[in-house]
Design a protein around this motif. Sequence first.
Motif, PDB file in Angstrom:
ATOM      1  N   ALA A 136       0.828  -1.202   0.000  1.00  0.00           N
ATOM      2  CA  ALA A 136       0.000   0.000   0.000  1.00  0.00           C
ATOM      3  C   ALA A 136       0.865   1.256   0.000  1.00  0.00           C
ATOM      4  O   ALA A 136       0.606   2.212  -0.737  1.00  0.00           O
ATOM      5  CB  ALA A 136      -0.947  -0.006   1.198  1.00  0.00           C
ATOM      6  N   LYS A 137       1.917   1.244   0.823  1.00  0.00           N
ATOM      7  CA  LYS A 137       2.827   2.388   0.881  1.00  0.00           C
ATOM      8  C   LYS A 137       3.500   2.629  -0.463  1.00  0.00           C
ATOM      9  O   LYS A 137       3.660   3.769  -0.907  1.00  0.00           O
ATOM     10  CB  LYS A 137       3.895   2.155   1.953  1.00  0.00           C
ATOM     11  N   THR A 138       3.898   1.530  -1.131  1.00  0.00           N
ATOM     12  CA  THR A 138       4.552   1.645  -2.437  1.00  0.00           C
ATOM     13  C   THR A 138       3.619   2.277  -3.461  1.00  0.00           C
ATOM     14  O   THR A 138       4.024   3.165  -4.229  1.00  0.00           O
ATOM     15  CB  THR A 138       5.008   0.257  -2.928  1.00  0.00           C
ATOM     16  N   ALA A 139       2.369   1.809  -3.481  1.00  0.00           N
ATOM     17  CA  ALA A 139       1.386   2.349  -4.427  1.00  0.00           C
ATOM     18  C   ALA A 139       1.103   3.818  -4.142  1.00  0.00           C
ATOM     19  O   ALA A 139       1.027   4.645  -5.066  1.00  0.00           O
ATOM     20  CB  ALA A 139       0.093   1.535  -4.365  1.00  0.00           C
ATOM     21  N   LEU A 140       0.944   4.171  -2.877  1.00  0.00           N
ATOM     22  CA  LEU A 140       0.678   5.561  -2.499  1.00  0.00           C
ATOM     23  C   LEU A 140       1.871   6.461  -2.823  1.00  0.00           C
ATOM     24  O   LEU A 140       1.703   7.611  -3.234  1.00  0.00           O
ATOM     25  CB  LEU A 140       0.340   5.644  -1.009  1.00  0.00           C
ATOM     26  N   LYS A 141       3.076   5.910  -2.650  1.00  0.00           N
ATOM     27  CA  LYS A 141       4.287   6.688  -2.931  1.00  0.00           C
ATOM     28  C   LYS A 141       4.375   7.041  -4.409  1.00  0.00           C
ATOM     29  O   LYS A 141       4.845   8.125  -4.775  1.00  0.00           O
ATOM     30  CB  LYS A 141       5.524   5.900  -2.488  1.00  0.00           C
ATOM     31  N   LYS A 142       3.944   6.132  -5.278  1.00  0.00           N
ATOM     32  CA  LYS A 142       3.949   6.409  -6.714  1.00  0.00           C
ATOM     33  C   LYS A 142       3.053   7.594  -7.054  1.00  0.00           C
ATOM     34  O   LYS A 142       3.238   8.262  -8.079  1.00  0.00           O
ATOM     35  CB  LYS A 142       3.490   5.169  -7.489  1.00  0.00           C
ATOM     36  N   LEU A 143       2.063   7.858  -6.198  1.00  0.00           N
ATOM     37  CA  LEU A 143       1.163   8.984  -6.392  1.00  0.00           C
ATOM     38  C   LEU A 143       1.596  10.201  -5.576  1.00  0.00           C
ATOM     39  O   LEU A 143       0.860  11.191  -5.499  1.00  0.00           O
ATOM     40  CB  LEU A 143      -0.259   8.586  -5.991  1.00  0.00           C
ATOM     41  N   ASP A 144       2.776  10.106  -4.959  1.00  0.00           N
ATOM     42  CA  ASP A 144       3.283  11.185  -4.099  1.00  0.00           C
ATOM     43  C   ASP A 144       2.282  11.535  -3.010  1.00  0.00           C
ATOM     44  O   ASP A 144       2.085  12.701  -2.657  1.00  0.00           O
ATOM     45  CB  ASP A 144       3.609  12.440  -4.925  1.00  0.00           C
ATOM     46  N   LEU A 187     -10.348  16.442  -7.830  1.00  0.00           N
ATOM     47  CA  LEU A 187      -9.056  16.946  -7.366  1.00  0.00           C
ATOM     48  C   LEU A 187      -8.952  18.450  -7.588  1.00  0.00           C
ATOM     49  O   LEU A 187      -9.538  18.999  -8.520  1.00  0.00           O
ATOM     50  CB  LEU A 187      -7.917  16.244  -8.116  1.00  0.00           C
ATOM     51  N   THR A 188      -8.197  19.102  -6.721  1.00  0.00           N
ATOM     52  CA  THR A 188      -7.900  20.517  -6.940  1.00  0.00           C
ATOM     53  C   THR A 188      -6.907  20.630  -8.092  1.00  0.00           C
ATOM     54  O   THR A 188      -6.344  19.632  -8.554  1.00  0.00           O
ATOM     55  CB  THR A 188      -7.292  21.154  -5.681  1.00  0.00           C
ATOM     56  N   GLU A 189      -6.678  21.856  -8.537  1.00  0.00           N
ATOM     57  CA  GLU A 189      -5.760  22.063  -9.658  1.00  0.00           C
ATOM     58  C   GLU A 189      -4.350  21.571  -9.321  1.00  0.00           C
ATOM     59  O   GLU A 189      -3.674  20.979 -10.164  1.00  0.00           O
ATOM     60  CB  GLU A 189      -5.745  23.540 -10.039  1.00  0.00           C
ATOM     61  N   SER A 190      -3.897  21.814  -8.094  1.00  0.00           N
ATOM     62  CA  SER A 190      -2.551  21.377  -7.718  1.00  0.00           C
ATOM     63  C   SER A 190      -2.475  19.855  -7.632  1.00  0.00           C
ATOM     64  O   SER A 190      -1.489  19.246  -8.067  1.00  0.00           O
ATOM     65  CB  SER A 190      -2.142  22.000  -6.387  1.00  0.00           C
ATOM     66  N   GLU A 191      -3.536  19.223  -7.080  1.00  0.00           N
ATOM     67  CA  GLU A 191      -3.571  17.764  -7.010  1.00  0.00           C
ATOM     68  C   GLU A 191      -3.623  17.162  -8.408  1.00  0.00           C
ATOM     69  O   GLU A 191      -2.962  16.157  -8.695  1.00  0.00           O
ATOM     70  CB  GLU A 191      -4.787  17.305  -6.208  1.00  0.00           C
ATOM     71  N   ALA A 192      -4.415  17.778  -9.281  1.00  0.00           N
ATOM     72  CA  ALA A 192      -4.541  17.270 -10.646  1.00  0.00           C
ATOM     73  C   ALA A 192      -3.217  17.380 -11.396  1.00  0.00           C
ATOM     74  O   ALA A 192      -2.836  16.477 -12.146  1.00  0.00           O
ATOM     75  CB  ALA A 192      -5.638  18.037 -11.391  1.00  0.00           C
ATOM     76  N   SER A 193      -2.498  18.477 -11.184  1.00  0.00           N
ATOM     77  CA  SER A 193      -1.195  18.659 -11.825  1.00  0.00           C
ATOM     78  C   SER A 193      -0.232  17.556 -11.394  1.00  0.00           C
ATOM     79  O   SER A 193       0.502  16.991 -12.214  1.00  0.00           O
ATOM     80  CB  SER A 193      -0.631  20.034 -11.469  1.00  0.00           C
ATOM     81  N   LYS A 194      -0.243  17.242 -10.114  1.00  0.00           N
ATOM     82  CA  LYS A 194       0.601  16.166  -9.584  1.00  0.00           C
ATOM     83  C   LYS A 194       0.195  14.826 -10.204  1.00  0.00           C
ATOM     84  O   LYS A 194       1.040  14.007 -10.567  1.00  0.00           O
ATOM     85  CB  LYS A 194       0.444  16.102  -8.064  1.00  0.00           C
ATOM     86  N   PHE A 195      -1.125  14.637 -10.350  1.00  0.00           N
ATOM     87  CA  PHE A 195      -1.617  13.375 -10.892  1.00  0.00           C
ATOM     88  C   PHE A 195      -1.223  13.186 -12.355  1.00  0.00           C
ATOM     89  O   PHE A 195      -0.917  12.073 -12.786  1.00  0.00           O
ATOM     90  CB  PHE A 195      -3.136  13.304 -10.736  1.00  0.00           C
TER      91      PHE A 195
END
Length: 527
Positions: A136-144, A187-195
């Motif tokens: 789970a941590k690995t998957a979440l880390k890939k999404l920062d 998602l917010t604009e900043s979250e979407a940019s990260k995604f």
Amino acid sequence: MDLLQIKNISKNYGENRVLNDVSLSITEGEIHGLVGENGAGKSTLMNILFGMPIIHSTGGYEGEILIDGNIYRPNSPEDAMLAGVGMVHQEFMLIPGFTITENIKLNREGTTPTYLSKIFGKRLEKLDIKTMVKDAKTALKKLDMTVDEFLPVGGLPVGYMQFIEIAREIDKSKLRLLILDEPTAVLTESEASKFLKVIRRLSKMGITILFISHRLDEILEVTDRITILRDGEVAKTVETKEISLSEIARLMVGRQIDFGKREEDIRHIMDDNILEIKDLKVHMPGEIVKGINLTVRRGEILGIGGLAGQGKLGIANGIMGLYESSGTIIKDGKEIPLNNPREALNSSIAFLSEDRRGVGLLLDDSIEFNIAFSSLEVQGRFLKKIGPFKLIDNNKIREHAIKMIKELDIRCTSPKQSTRWLSGGNQQKICIARALTLEPDILLVSEPTRGIDVGAKKLVLDTLVRLNKEYGVTIVITSSELGELRQISDRIAIIYNGKVAGILPPDASDEHFGLLMAGKDIEKVVS
């Protein structure tokens, strides 16, 4: 080489043909955009690809699908996952009472042998919590994404839930094709940019992405090619670099869309305050409000913005009594009791929630009943008197629903259709129709265009402006999209750490908005 080929797919729901002879192909490692208005058939096509039960329980579909040149005809999501197809749905598929780790590893839990399992079989093995948490941590880390993996999903902000949905798909070892159905809508604009950076990273890892989004700027930024659907048919498939945003919008809706700021109009904003918010505190998980002081002028459109988790969504939810609140709310000089939704509605305040399925809709009821329900319950409208009895006037409800369906361009088969099976954007329009039916003095609107296509988004924003201008409804709009707030607001309040960081006019600089969103002081804030 084409990983996925869709050939001549057609699908009917009863007499309604939602897909007609749709064909497209996606090469391995490609990021392919799929756009279209709500009701254009995008979600139906994705449900076919993922083997969703609704497709097979309504007569199946025509045409064929190939993966690596082999026939692919999934009868269930399990078949799709075995073929390496994953999907993040437009609506959440999480279990609220489970932790983040449990949701990510659901149906793929790791186990270790026990003494009893060695005798009686694998079913008595115990969960390998350590490995599950590591995955789970690995998957979440890939999404920062940094979040406690032992937190229960219930009560988390919707943006967090969306990243957890995506993390669950990323965790699958056989994943080859990932279908993303409006993944950035919440998602917010900043979250979407990260995604979007994450999407590029996944593509470089060899995962093919089919990306559905109403945010056309994201489609242009991240995709290699785009397929545009209109009325269940392919309008065009094109290299992304060869098409503009306005051309995509025109092909989607069949008309030109104006993306500019609204023209200056003559509106009279009163000097008096219709609403005063004093030291408002709201205990909304993920959006805690720590002491908001804000006034709303009669007749204005007040925008409320800020980054995710800073408290902006908690304000309207607190005023309406959906989460425990304290402080003082004064409307027209009269204090409104907190923690009592009926009192807020009786004070002529209507609310359009950001959670349309959880709060805004009665999913298994008809469109017409959803539109009329709040007004029927709170105001006693749509009733007829027969002797000493008051009965629901179904004819008046239907007449009003038909009017709202036409005004808001709700795509449906009839007013009697269940809201559950409508597209996300059309469900949102029903929430708007329901709020407007209350004929409020103040309309609190949270994320009104979340998950709505470009044509419908303009219609919704224009509708809010028209209500404000022609009917004198004061609008308080909360949105994660700053551009949306700047387009229609008279003032914009930015929330940071549960408080008002500052108030700016819509034409203030990006730098000033950015500073407020980061919690920095601006000496000369125009309010």
